[in-house]
Design an enzyme around this catalytic site. Structure first.
Site, mmCIF file in Angstrom:
data_model
loop_
_atom_site.group_PDB
_atom_site.id
_atom_site.type_symbol
_atom_site.label_atom_id
_atom_site.label_comp_id
_atom_site.label_asym_id
_atom_site.label_seq_id
_atom_site.Cartn_x
_atom_site.Cartn_y
_atom_site.Cartn_z
ATOM 1 C CE1 TYR A 18 -1.546 4.349 -10.753
ATOM 2 C CE2 TYR A 18 -1.162 3.001 -12.657
ATOM 3 C CZ TYR A 18 -1.012 3.312 -11.299
ATOM 4 O OH TYR A 18 -0.597 2.124 -10.485
ATOM 5 C CG ASN A 63 -0.735 -4.430 -6.107
ATOM 6 O OD1 ASN A 63 -0.150 -4.326 -7.011
ATOM 7 N ND2 ASN A 63 -2.149 -5.136 -6.178
ATOM 8 N NE ARG A 85 -5.022 -2.394 -5.219
ATOM 9 C CZ ARG A 85 -3.846 -1.997 -5.802
ATOM 10 N NH1 ARG A 85 -3.389 -1.002 -5.567
ATOM 11 N NH2 ARG A 85 -4.016 -2.663 -7.016
ATOM 12 C CG ASP A 143 -5.806 -5.661 -7.360
ATOM 13 O OD1 ASP A 143 -6.272 -4.731 -6.184
ATOM 14 O OD2 ASP A 143 -4.831 -5.564 -7.845
ATOM 15 N N GLY A 171 -0.262 1.925 -4.945
ATOM 16 C CA GLY A 171 0.157 3.326 -5.284
ATOM 17 C C GLY A 171 -0.405 4.097 -4.004
ATOM 18 C CD GLU A 215 -1.825 -7.525 -9.623
ATOM 19 O OE1 GLU A 215 -0.693 -7.115 -9.049
ATOM 20 O OE2 GLU A 215 -2.606 -7.499 -10.537
ATOM 21 C CB SER A 247 0.842 -0.087 -13.324
ATOM 22 O OG SER A 247 1.089 0.760 -11.851
ATOM 23 C CD GLU A 279 4.423 -0.629 -11.657
ATOM 24 O OE1 GLU A 279 3.230 -0.230 -10.881
ATOM 25 O OE2 GLU A 279 4.723 -1.597 -11.185
#
Length: 315
Positions: free
Chosen positions: A211, A267, A250, A252, A271, A265, A145, A17
């Site tokens: 992205y 994070n 974060r 998800d 990002g 998951e 990602s 990443e």
């Protein structure tokens, strides 16, 4: 701001990443400088981490994604050097990076997550497909990602999806596919930010959708009833706490057609690019990007130090 001293924005690194991390770091660096912080770019793939001490850095903003940055390794180095850093500590960073062990903890805590199994070359792929059902998701356990991830709609494709995922990580998960809407919950301090609903015409919210694509839709307000959004936000905080996370992050989540939420998951260094979700949610909560970066930096700490002030205020 002299209160922070000299700040290293850790970006780039050696993970798959790297490109995304460089973008995140550049935006964080510009934001902090705009706020008057003495911030400097620092790429640990190009410089020894010992230079952080040699050059008298006082804090580190971790904008690294993936291995060697988000997985507890950099956090351990910063602990040893005594440099306070943003985000979760060593243990939580390592756990959150490992989707399989995150799931084991959540299951023990009663936090809903899709059923899953580990895959290896000796797996009975047909039996796995029968138990989890098709379609299903195949993903590397410790990659971000959506790298190495596939949606598998037929048994014939399962072994190929495993072979693709194992290129990224030797630990590979087959996961029950949740047919429903995808949401993300940003966390700042110990408050849930407004949920964002993610929509893409692609098979799933993959690397390109995250992205590169211009047709991904980010819907905020997310469209859920306020009570349902509050319930998911509260459960996201419980999922965050179960892993031992801190500072920001974060979660998800998928919500099936019956309205049940399944956490995928956590994070711990999300990002911070122009396509990124935490800045989008913060903006909707009235927190501009520069202020968001500053609030994250304010919470920089060592695992042995008391929690930074800041509480649950997000407005």
């Amino acid at each position: 701001m002299s209160a922070f001293g000299k700040v290293a924005v850790l970006m780039g690194g050696r993970s798959a990443e790297r490109a995304v991390s460089l973008k995140s770091g550049a935006m964080v660096l510009a934001a902090l400088r705009k706020k008057g912080v003495d911030a400097h770019a620092f790429d640990p793939a190009e410089r020894p981490v010992a230079a952080l001490v040699e050059e008298h850095f006082s804090r580190a903003f971790v904008a690294l994604h993936g291995r060697f940055g988000e997985d507890g390794t950099m956090q351990g180095a910063l602990e040893l050097m005594g440099i306070p850093y943003t985000g979760s500590g060593v243990m939580a960073s390592a756990l959150a990076m490992d989707k399989w062990r995150t799931k084991l903890i959540w299951q023990a805590c009663g936090i809903s997550t899709p059923r899953s199994e580990l895959l290896d070359r000796a797996s009975d792929f047909a039996a796995v497909a029968r138990r989890l059902g098709l379609p299903l998701m195949v993903k590397p356990a410790s990659e971000g990602s959506s790298l190495g991830m596939s949606k598998v709609c037929s048994l014939a494709d399962l072994e190929e999806a495993f072979a693709f995922a194992v290129n990224y990580d030797p630990l590979v998960i087959a996961e029950q596919f949740i047919d429903g809407a995808e949401y993300t919950v940003g966390i700042l301090g110990h408050a849930a930010l407004p949920l964002i609903r993610l929509e893409t015409p692609r098979e799933f919210y993959d690397y390109e959708a995250k992205y590169l694509a211009n047709d991904t839709r980010y819907i905020v307000p997310c469209g859920l009833p306020a009570a349902d959004e509050a319930t998911i936000g509260a459960e996201a905080l419980r999922a965050f706490d179960a892993i031992g996370c801190r500072g920001w992050g974060r979660a998800d989540v998928m919500v099936d057609r019956a309205g049940k939420a399944y956490f995928l998951e956590i994070n711990t260094a999300p990002g911070m690019t122009d396509h990124s979700l935490v800045p989008m949610a913060a903006r909707h909560a009235g927190v501009p990007f520069e202020d968001l970066c500053l609030r994250i930096l304010e919470r920089a700490q060592l695992s042995s130090s008391p929690a930074s002030a800041g509480g649950a205020r997000v407005g």
